[in-house]
Write an enzyme that holds these catalytic residues in place. Structure first.
Site, mmCIF file in Angstrom:
data_model
loop_
_atom_site.group_PDB
_atom_site.id
_atom_site.type_symbol
_atom_site.label_atom_id
_atom_site.label_comp_id
_atom_site.label_asym_id
_atom_site.label_seq_id
_atom_site.Cartn_x
_atom_site.Cartn_y
_atom_site.Cartn_z
ATOM 1 C CG ASP A 59 -6.093 -2.137 -0.447
ATOM 2 O OD1 ASP A 59 -6.776 -1.355 -0.650
ATOM 3 O OD2 ASP A 59 -5.234 -2.400 0.536
ATOM 4 C CE LYS A 92 -1.914 -3.063 1.599
ATOM 5 N NZ LYS A 92 -3.406 -3.690 1.438
ATOM 6 C CE LYS A 101 -3.459 -0.829 3.722
ATOM 7 N NZ LYS A 101 -4.791 -1.489 3.325
#
Lengths: 327, 315
Positions: free
Chosen positions: A138, A218, A254
């Site tokens: 991430d 995300k 996400k």
């Protein structure tokens, strides 16, 4: 390169996002959705005080979210999608999750959460996490660069990080690009950042998902308020949708931060169903974003609220917070 | 020319987490006054309102317990002060609606030992004038306000042990207490159950009297201005037969104080708590009405857990 994205009607996006919270969901559907949401969880701990013990506990929670599931619910609940930790704790996860693991290890990297470090240090951060065994990275974009209009630099950084995700055997760790939408000021920026991230990741691995490599965008680090909102997620889903319509390639989504209740999770899944379902992008016309492969929730307290609601749906009784192990 | 003034009547709502929400169910509850007209429309609280109230109470409880005993006493006293300022409205709310039946309805299906049954039966008719009931309720709050920084000394102890240790037993709040107010004495009954629960630092969810829930609805306005932290007291005006079945099985309620329940209602509560071992105390309305007996340390004891601590002693 000139970056151009469709403009976003902020008011109507807000209205449409709010409309997804007004669906009547029957109990049987709710049970299915909550079980699905559980399997989509990236069970997250990103605190300075994270210890190996806490992360081990988190790993066990991710593998078996509720020990008494068969006894109390009559079914074996799925494991969570992943655990999400800082790079230094990836080896602890590798050890705790075992070799035949069903739960992925996601590691934040690139100088999370600010990303305000020299590029070489951020790339080394990624390589270390991948070498330690992280399945998913991430990363955070440089919001400062983005807001300064240096879109090419942002894209080039994402490409560099994506390249750093490559393992020795040539495969790639999944990459999730955190836009930190709470710092991007406008939904137009969110849309542009989404498009840049998707394009940049695709530049490195243009074969798309064929090699098992899945790219995600995300919303947030969880360290900035507001974190994930329905409106922001909708704009990002539209970006993913338009990319699919243009290229036929799938990108994951996400939302992370601020999704604490089972009810919110259901709202998000309703949105995914209504926005992405009509694409029939999966096998047999299914919706690939309604699987943990392409949709994740970054959360921790959400887990126990889902479990509470599942027990309540099954037994008709409300349970206490302390009836579940901590996540 | 003078215009006829149209009276502005009050909208009574629930009291949850320091705010006055309408019921999520959207239902209302017309309350018939003594003249046979509709005296007020209240919110008819639903199971989900109960759930919200319990969540608010659970969230508020640690901070209320952590407040100093002295501070809790001050706040209970403040509640009494604010009630004093609303005594006319409270008395009117009591008098406007017919009082409940003298004895609660009984069903023969509930089998209880004879001795216990007699303790449930009303021995005295709990009749007080509305003004006297308000006064008694205020005095009761003051009484329990005084206990806040004293009950621990009386209930706690220093235990003799054979060894170089101090051994203390200290009372602590049990957590979230549900209070089910009786049909009669809608105000005094409610306060008699609520106040002792607040003393050790419990947060509470109150289900108002079913024959006259209006005073309870007014009480929310009193408590909202009494420095009471949001969520420590939550008041629901709802039907007992709808809400009561959810109290015993709810794992986030730690104790239930009730008064004036029918035998079948009492049995349902007792059977329900058998599964999760929470405490349930069911009082007689007459006993609560009685001046001196209606208030005692024993009511506080019902809402505490005892913690025993070993501490090394210097030789």
């Amino acid at each position: 390169m000139t970056w151009r994205s469709p403009t976003v009607d902020t008011v109507m996006v807000g209205e449409r996002a709010a409309s997804f919270t007004k669906r009547s969901i029957k109990n049987a559907t709710k049970r299915e959705l909550l079980t699905l949401a559980l399997s989509m969880l990236d069970l997250t701990t990103l605190e300075g005080k994270d210890s190996p013990e806490k992360v081990r506990g988190l790993c066990h929670k991710a593998m078996r979210p509720f020990e008494r599931d068969e006894q109390m619910l009559g079914v074996r609940l799925p494991s969570c999608g992943a655990v999400c930790v800082y790079p230094s704790l990836v080896p602890t996860c590798v050890e705790a999750l075992g070799t035949s693991r069903k739960v992925n290890i996601a590691s934040v990297a690139t100088g999370f959460p600010s990303g305000q470090y020299p590029l070489e240090i951020r790339l080394q951060d990624v390589r270390d996490a991948v070498n330690a065994g992280a399945d998913e990275i991430d990363m955070v974009i440089s919001r400062g660069q983005f807001l300064a209009g240096k879109f090419d630099e942002v894209a080039e950084e994402i490409r560099a990080v994506k390249r750093a995700c490559q393992r020795e055997d040539g495969s790639y760790a999944h990459l999730k690009v955190i836009l930190e939408t709470g710092e991007l000021e406008t939904l137009d920026n969110v849309r542009l950042a989404s498009d840049i991230a998707i394009q940049a990741m695709d530049d490195v691995t243009p074969s798309g998902t064929g090699d098992g490599n899945i790219d995600f965008i995300k919303t947030s680090t969880g360290k900035v308020q507001p974190a994930a909102t329905m409106a922001v997620t909708l704009v990002m889903l539209e970006s993913i949708r338009d990319w699919y319509l243009k290229t036929g390639k799938l990108v994951g989504m996400k939302p992370a931060g601020g999704i604490r209740s089972a009810k919110q999770a259901v709202h998000y899944l309703v949105m995914v169903h209504e926005v992405m379902g009509p694409l029939h992008a999966g096998p047999g016309g299914s919706n690939p974003w309604l699987t943990p492969h392409y949709f994740r929730f970054g959360a921790s307290t959400l887990c126990n609220d889902i479990l509470r609601q599942l027990v309540r749906l099954k037994t008709g009784k409300y349970v206490a917070g302390y009836d579940f192990s901590e996540a | 020319m003078t215009m006829t003034r149209i009276e502005v009547s009050k909208t009574y709502k629930l009291f949850i987490n320091g705010a006055f929400p309408r019921t999520e169910s959207g239902r209302s509850w017309p309350i018939t006054g003594k003249a046979g007209d509709t005296f007020a429309h209240l919110c008819l609280a639903s199971r989900k309102d109960l759930r919200d109230a319990i969540e608010a109470a659970r969230a508020a409880q640690p901070k209320w317990q952590a407040a100093t005993a002295y501070n809790r006493g001050q706040i209970l006293y403040r509640m009494a002060e604010m009630m004093e300022g609303k005594r006319d409205e409270l008395a009117q709310a009591i008098s406007a609606v017919p009082n409940g039946p003298l004895a609660p309805a009984r069903t023969k299906s509930a089998k209880r030992p004879a001795s216990r049954t007699s303790s449930l039966r009303l021995s005295v008719s709990p009749s007080l004038s509305p003004a006297a009931e308000v006064s008694a309720a205020i005095d009761r709050l003051v009484y329990y306000a005084g206990w806040c920084d004293k009950y621990a000394q009386v209930l706690g102890c220093h235990n003799p042990v054979a060894g170089p240790y101090y051994n203390f037993t200290v009372p602590e709040a049990t957590g979230v207490v549900a209070a089910v107010a009786p049909d009669q004495l809608p105000l005094l009954g409610l306060i008699s159950l609520l106040a002792p629960a607040l003393v050790p630092g419990n947060s509470t969810v109150v289900i108002a009297s079913n024959t006259n829930p209006v005073p309870a609805a007014v009480l929310g306005e009193v408590f909202a201005t009494s420095d009471l932290p949001a969520g420590v007291v939550n008041i629901l005006t709802g039907k007992r037969d709808e809400l009561l079945p959810h109290l015993a099985p709810h794992r986030d309620i730690d104790a239930i104080f009730a008064a004036g329940l029918s035998a079948s209602e009492a049995q349902m509560l007792r059977e329900g708590v058998a599964e999760n071992l929470k405490r349930v105390q069911i009082h007689d309305v007459a006993a609560i009405a009685a001046g001196e007996q209606g208030q005692s340390l024993e009511h506080i004891r019902g809402g505490v857990e005892f913690k025993t601590i070993w501490h090394p002693a210097l030789a």
